[in-house]
Write an enzyme that holds these catalytic residues in place. Sequence first.
Site, PDB file in Angstrom:
ATOM      1  N   ASP A 251      39.090  23.941  30.766  1.00 33.51           N
ATOM      2  CA  ASP A 251      41.135  23.785  31.189  1.00 33.51           C
ATOM      3  C   ASP A 251      40.432  23.911  33.245  1.00 33.51           C
ATOM      4  OD1 ASP A 251      43.195  23.090  31.302  1.00 33.51           O
ATOM      5  OD2 ASP A 251      43.848  25.596  31.680  1.00 33.51           O
ATOM      6  N   GLU A 256      39.797  22.236  41.777  1.00 31.60           N
ATOM      7  CA  GLU A 256      40.734  22.084  41.873  1.00 31.60           C
ATOM      8  C   GLU A 256      41.385  21.242  42.177  1.00 31.60           C
ATOM      9  OE1 GLU A 256      42.397  25.487  39.088  1.00 31.60           O
ATOM     10  OE2 GLU A 256      40.406  25.374  38.283  1.00 31.60           O
ATOM     11  N   HIS A 275      44.292  22.425  34.259  1.00 26.36           N
ATOM     12  CA  HIS A 275      44.131  24.559  34.339  1.00 26.36           C
ATOM     13  C   HIS A 275      45.563  24.040  33.693  1.00 26.36           C
ATOM     14  CE1 HIS A 275      43.751  27.979  36.796  1.00 26.36           C
ATOM     15  NE2 HIS A 275      43.917  28.539  35.228  1.00 26.36           N
ATOM     16  N   GLY A 277      46.041  25.438  30.810  1.00 29.81           N
ATOM     17  CA  GLY A 277      45.877  26.761  29.796  1.00 29.81           C
ATOM     18  C   GLY A 277      47.369  27.476  29.507  1.00 29.81           C
TER      19      GLY A 277
HETATM   20  P1  NAD Z   1      41.536  40.052  30.628  1.00 32.77           P
HETATM   21  O1  NAD Z   1      40.823  41.524  31.347  1.00 32.77           O
HETATM   22  O2  NAD Z   1      41.739  41.143  29.127  1.00 32.77           O
HETATM   23  O3  NAD Z   1      39.447  40.208  29.361  1.00 32.77           O
HETATM   24  C1  NAD Z   1      38.454  40.079  30.141  1.00 32.77           C
HETATM   25  C2  NAD Z   1      37.216  40.332  29.394  1.00 32.77           C
HETATM   26  O4  NAD Z   1      35.938  39.612  30.064  1.00 32.77           O
HETATM   27  C3  NAD Z   1      37.517  42.449  29.532  1.00 32.77           C
HETATM   28  O5  NAD Z   1      37.261  42.593  27.890  1.00 32.77           O
HETATM   29  C4  NAD Z   1      35.645  42.675  30.423  1.00 32.77           C
HETATM   30  O6  NAD Z   1      35.290  43.315  29.772  1.00 32.77           O
HETATM   31  C5  NAD Z   1      35.379  40.940  29.924  1.00 32.77           C
HETATM   32  N1  NAD Z   1      34.062  40.909  30.644  1.00 32.77           N
HETATM   33  C6  NAD Z   1      33.858  40.725  32.481  1.00 32.77           C
HETATM   34  N2  NAD Z   1      32.639  40.805  32.386  1.00 32.77           N
HETATM   35  C7  NAD Z   1      31.962  40.185  31.634  1.00 32.77           C
HETATM   36  C8  NAD Z   1      30.698  39.798  31.677  1.00 32.77           C
HETATM   37  N3  NAD Z   1      29.796  39.720  32.541  1.00 32.77           N
HETATM   38  N4  NAD Z   1      30.171  39.363  29.888  1.00 32.77           N
HETATM   39  C9  NAD Z   1      30.877  39.378  29.145  1.00 32.77           C
HETATM   40  N5  NAD Z   1      32.220  39.989  29.283  1.00 32.77           N
HETATM   41  C10 NAD Z   1      32.899  40.178  30.369  1.00 32.77           C
HETATM   42  O7  NAD Z   1      41.476  38.831  30.346  1.00 32.77           O
HETATM   43  P2  NAD Z   1      42.176  37.655  29.960  1.00 32.77           P
HETATM   44  O8  NAD Z   1      43.968  37.772  29.927  1.00 32.77           O
HETATM   45  O9  NAD Z   1      41.710  37.466  28.571  1.00 32.77           O
HETATM   46  O10 NAD Z   1      41.461  36.416  30.961  1.00 32.77           O
HETATM   47  C11 NAD Z   1      40.488  35.855  30.816  1.00 32.77           C
HETATM   48  C12 NAD Z   1      40.458  34.353  31.970  1.00 32.77           C
HETATM   49  O11 NAD Z   1      41.195  33.995  31.138  1.00 32.77           O
HETATM   50  C13 NAD Z   1      40.546  35.175  32.621  1.00 32.77           C
HETATM   51  O12 NAD Z   1      39.530  34.728  33.569  1.00 32.77           O
HETATM   52  C14 NAD Z   1      41.853  34.712  33.467  1.00 32.77           C
HETATM   53  O13 NAD Z   1      42.012  34.158  34.971  1.00 32.77           O
HETATM   54  C15 NAD Z   1      41.700  33.168  32.923  1.00 32.77           C
HETATM   55  N6  NAD Z   1      43.568  32.319  32.287  1.00 32.77           N
HETATM   56  C16 NAD Z   1      43.504  31.028  32.594  1.00 32.77           C
HETATM   57  C17 NAD Z   1      44.388  30.845  32.136  1.00 32.77           C
HETATM   58  C18 NAD Z   1      44.758  28.951  32.593  1.00 32.77           C
HETATM   59  O14 NAD Z   1      45.444  28.500  32.575  1.00 32.77           O
HETATM   60  N7  NAD Z   1      43.637  28.458  32.138  1.00 32.77           N
HETATM   61  C19 NAD Z   1      45.726  31.655  32.307  1.00 32.77           C
HETATM   62  C20 NAD Z   1      45.601  32.867  32.190  1.00 32.77           C
HETATM   63  C21 NAD Z   1      44.262  33.509  32.155  1.00 32.77           C
END
Ligand code: NAD
Length: 301
Positions: A251, A256, A275, A277
């Site tokens: 996604d 992008e 993008h 999601g």
């Molecule tokens: P979150 O902060 O709740 O969780 C992220 C997790 O990643 C944390 O628990 C952290 O400890 C872990 N992490 C950090 N570095 C790491 C590593 N090296 N190895 C393993 N784990 C690691 O975030 P979330 O709300 O679950 O979002 C996750 C991702 O999704 C983010 O990148 C966010 O930007 C993205 N996102 C994408 C969309 C989309 O439209 N596709 C929308 C919202 C969020």
Amino acid sequence: MRPLIWIPREVHPDAVAELETWADVHRGWGEAASAEVEIAPLAQGVLLRTARMDAAQLARMPRLRIVARHGVGTDTVDTAFARERGIRVTTTPHANVLSVAEHTIALLMAVRRGIGAAAAGRADRDALIGGELSGSTLGLIGYGRIARHVARIARGGFGMHVLAFDPAVPDDDIRADGSEPHALDDLLAGADAVSVHVPLLPTTRGLLGAAQFRLMRPHAVVVNTSRGGVVDEEALVAALDAGQVGGAGLDVSDVEPMPVDHPLRNRPDVVVTPHIGGQTREAMRRVAMEAAASLRAELAR
Ligand code: NAD
């Protein structure tokens, strides 16, 4: 006196209506649009969707107390400058969790079942023999908000075994949530699908690259709904071509939208979405309402 709120780009009308109950709202779209140069300098709050707030823009807004971002990233805001000026910058981290998690599963299923290729016109049924998710193993890298919801759907809906790797989450918490904590290499070697849910940081750039693809099962699917850059695109193309991994659902991408001539496009084993999601009606409303709540908490006192 009612605070003045500036909303440069269109957001869900329910959020605008909520803000209008206690603030003077000026918007940058539609028939009632205000001129930014006149309104922005007077605003105490901004609900910021796609516009940029660099230092120069923030400096033009001396009364500003809060920038409520519509979404999770603050890369469009000069947060260091905002901090210096005592301007709060908030995000809406909870609002699109369900939508992104559902999209993650959608991409996984689309790749597993050749839906991308079929939708693109492929009709050779023998070439479209897919695999079931039921009973298979899903590896989640990052076990935050979105990953946990993906795990819930995967276990509850498909009886998948879920492995998780997240150095910041204690193993007992992962177990209590119903998944199995694994070291990264073990997770990669043991999963039928690997999905990444980490922020893009210097430590996560290229987290899935050539060395990681070599450890994966040849039929395994890679899913990325987090951020471009976490998966090394060049290495992914090479791993797909070499048969080290079985497919990918993406996604997000380095650039992008992903360029039309990108080598990850127009392949039967890859499904790309632009993008989207978090792009559901429900999430868009929730995001706007969550941002409006931040504005109210800061300004309606
Ligand atoms: P979150 O902060 O709740 O969780 C992220 C997790 O990643 C944390 O628990 C952290 O400890 C872990 N992490 C950090 N570095 C790491 C590593 N090296 N190895 C393993 N784990 C690691 O975030 P979330 O709300 O679950 O979002 C996750 C991702 O999704 C983010 O990148 C966010 O930007 C993205 N996102 C994408 C969309 C989309 O439209 N596709 C929308 C919202 C969020």
